[in-house]
Design an enzyme around this catalytic site. Structure first.
Site, mmCIF file in Angstrom:
data_model
loop_
_atom_site.group_PDB
_atom_site.id
_atom_site.type_symbol
_atom_site.label_atom_id
_atom_site.label_comp_id
_atom_site.label_asym_id
_atom_site.label_seq_id
_atom_site.Cartn_x
_atom_site.Cartn_y
_atom_site.Cartn_z
ATOM 1 C CE LYS A 9 37.839 36.411 36.694
ATOM 2 N NZ LYS A 9 37.405 35.084 37.198
ATOM 3 C CE1 TYR A 49 42.038 34.028 40.133
ATOM 4 C CE2 TYR A 49 42.962 34.196 37.937
ATOM 5 C CZ TYR A 49 41.958 34.486 38.840
ATOM 6 O OH TYR A 49 40.862 35.230 38.450
ATOM 7 C CG ASN A 112 33.787 34.287 36.891
ATOM 8 O OD1 ASN A 112 34.804 34.814 36.443
ATOM 9 N ND2 ASN A 112 33.752 33.681 38.059
ATOM 10 C CG HIS A 115 39.740 38.799 40.539
ATOM 11 N ND1 HIS A 115 39.803 37.595 41.206
ATOM 12 C CD2 HIS A 115 40.422 39.694 41.301
ATOM 13 C CE1 HIS A 115 40.510 37.762 42.315
ATOM 14 N NE2 HIS A 115 40.903 39.021 42.393
ATOM 15 C CD GLU A 126 43.416 39.376 44.600
ATOM 16 O OE1 GLU A 126 42.548 40.253 44.400
ATOM 17 O OE2 GLU A 126 43.144 38.172 44.759
#
Ligand code: GDP
Length: 139
Positions: A9, A49, A112, A115, A126
């Site tokens: 990310k 998302y 975080n 993913h 995805e």
């Protein structure tokens, strides 16, 4: 043999830990079948998302995911979906096991670092969101 989608990310790219994350995959027997760096638009992040669109953090999450470039990868290996999830650690770094990527590098529940797809169906969606068959290289 299984495949999963991994994303480093914007916070991970910003922290210069692309190599550190990839090293963890490679030293744990995971192969990279595809990889690229992209900068998502807001609508591309919202599409990725979409399952979270009713969640209160959806707008903040999609803003964060468009805040800088990301590295998207297809990982390949036996049991790679759960193997990757284990290397990542829990969503909230405070709950993540010692030695996991999120425990070491995440700074809050949203930022975080990584993913990883959570099931075969989400992995298929995805991977297809970012890569076509010609871009996947089984080795
Ligand atoms: P994951 O599968 O571990 O990535 O977790 P989820 O699928 O539940 O959530 C997707 C992403 O949304 C997470 O990785 C976080 O970046 C973000 N997220 C999850 N829960 C929260 C939350 O309570 N607040 C905020 N701001 N972001 C969250």
């Amino acid at each position: 043999m299984e495949r999963t989608l991994s994303i480093i990310k914007p916070d991970g790219v910003e922290k210069n830990i692309i190599g550190e994350v990839i090293k963890r995959f490679e030293t744990n027997g995971i192969k990279i079948a595809a990889m690229k760096m992209i900068h998502l638009s807001k609508s591309q992040a919202q599409g990725f998302y979409a399952v979270h669109k009713e969640r209160p953090f959806f707008d903040s999450l999609t803003d964060f995911m468009t805040s800088g470039p990301i590295v998207v990868m297809v990982l390949e290996g036996e049991d790679v979906i759960s193997k990757n999830r284990k290397l990542m650690g829990a969503t909230n770094f405070k709950d993540a096991e010692e030695g996991t990527i999120r425990k070491e590098y995440a700074t809050d529940i949203e930022k975080n670092v990584v993913h990883g797809s959570d099931a075969p169906e989400t992995a298929a969606f995805e991977i297809g969101y970012f890569f076509n068959d010609l871009e996947l290289h089984s080795r």
